[in-house]
Design a protein around this motif. Structure first.
Motif, PDB file in Angstrom:
ATOM      1  N   ASN A  69      39.688  36.149  52.074  1.00 30.78           N
ATOM      2  CA  ASN A  69      38.422  37.125  51.428  1.00 30.78           C
ATOM      3  C   ASN A  69      37.331  36.160  50.344  1.00 30.78           C
ATOM      4  N   LYS A  70      36.667  37.770  49.891  1.00 27.79           N
ATOM      5  CA  LYS A  70      36.084  37.331  48.216  1.00 27.79           C
ATOM      6  C   LYS A  70      36.582  38.255  47.466  1.00 27.79           C
ATOM      7  N   LEU A  71      38.136  38.366  47.171  1.00 35.11           N
ATOM      8  CA  LEU A  71      38.517  39.085  45.998  1.00 35.11           C
ATOM      9  C   LEU A  71      38.710  38.197  44.854  1.00 35.11           C
ATOM     10  N   MET A  72      38.561  39.377  44.029  1.00 31.27           N
ATOM     11  CA  MET A  72      38.437  39.503  42.740  1.00 31.27           C
ATOM     12  C   MET A  72      39.283  39.944  41.612  1.00 31.27           C
ATOM     13  N   GLY A  73      39.608  39.379  41.057  1.00 32.38           N
ATOM     14  CA  GLY A  73      40.699  39.866  40.122  1.00 32.38           C
ATOM     15  C   GLY A  73      41.747  39.437  39.475  1.00 32.38           C
ATOM     16  N   ASN A  74      42.507  39.939  39.294  1.00 34.14           N
ATOM     17  CA  ASN A  74      44.165  39.256  38.497  1.00 34.14           C
ATOM     18  C   ASN A  74      44.692  39.442  39.436  1.00 34.14           C
TER      19      ASN A  74
END
Length: 267
Positions: A69-74
């Protein structure tokens, strides 16, 4: 989805090559509204840009797949905090970043952990030392650095797949006691050390062994011949291994062999 009364399993998207075009898009704002407690959630290849909000209320998840997917963050430590029974977590091929330091007790039930192909960094996470029942660990294609824990290579006797490829590891432990290991990829790091003292009799089920493109030295021990009946892929290229490569019998299943760019001698 809101009209489905009590689903336990939700699988949307598809498995397979993430490079193939996928026109499925999930709208995090309104697509999924689930009040039931799920056990399995797979949203692979859905073009997700954020984790669906309904997960904030989930407490019984055993398997979560957000790969490709295109998930971001920690790293989503909160997901482990809310779901103590979580056994399977796949975050492969997203844009997660930063160090990973979840408390070991949060990961005590994890059997499969794949966070490969993200932008995680920092020291190899010490919390994995508590994952005694772990069977699959894939940290490849990130920016981790540091030493390969002796604890990991000795005490994780259930481990079958270990992939640390394409990071910046420095020291590879010479002690392996992983009798169930079938897949070991440590290539494209900065590992130093030797395989001389490794007892390969304990690794007779190993099918893939790749330590290519490192800075490893020393001779390959005679016990390496114990792998000849199981290995499919053997890649030792671009190291500083020396001496005679142990021979004596033919590889039964080998389909790929690369010993190039070392210091081996003899016939």
């Amino acid at each position: 989805m809101a009209n489905h009364s009590n689903p336990k399993v939700v699988i949307i998207g598809r498995d397979g090559d993430s490079d193939r075009k996928n026109n499925l898009h999930i709208d995090n704002g309104g697509m999924i509204m689930i009040s039931a407690q799920l056990e399995i959630l797979a949203l692979s290849n859905c073009n997700l840009k954020s984790i669906p909000k309904f997960l904030n209320s989930q407490q019984q998840l055993k398997a979560v797949d957000f790969s490709h997917n295109k998930l971001m963050g920690n790293f989503p430590t909160w997901l482990l905090e809310s779901n103590a029974q979580l056994e399977f977590l796949n975050l492969e091929n997203n844009y997660f970043a930063g160090p990973i330091h979840p408390p070991p007790y949060l990961m005590r039930n994890v059997v499969w952990l794949d966070i490969s192909s993200n932008h995680f960094d920092g020291e190899l996470p010490s919390s994995i030392n508590g994952l005694k029942i772990l069977e699959v660990l894939d940290l490849s294609f990130n920016n981790f650095r540091g030493d390969l824990s002796k604890k990991l290579t000795v005490e994780f006797t259930n481990l079958n797949h270990l992939k640390l490829s394409n990071n910046s590891g420095q020291i590879c432990s010479a002690e392996f006691n992983l009798s169930n290991l079938g897949y070991l990829k440590l290539n494209n790091n900065h590992f130093i050390g030797s395989l001389t003292n490794v007892n390969f009799k304990l690794l007779e089920g190993l099918m893939v062994f790749d330590v290519s493109n490192n800075n490893m030295t020393g001779e390959i021990p005679s016990s390496f011949a114990n792998l000849y009946s199981s290995l499919w892929i053997l890649n030792l290229k671009n190291n500083n291994f020396e001496g005679h490569f142990p021979c004596g019998q033919d590889f039964e299943w080998l389909v790929y062999l690369d010993l190039s760019h070392n210091l081996f001698s003899g016939p």
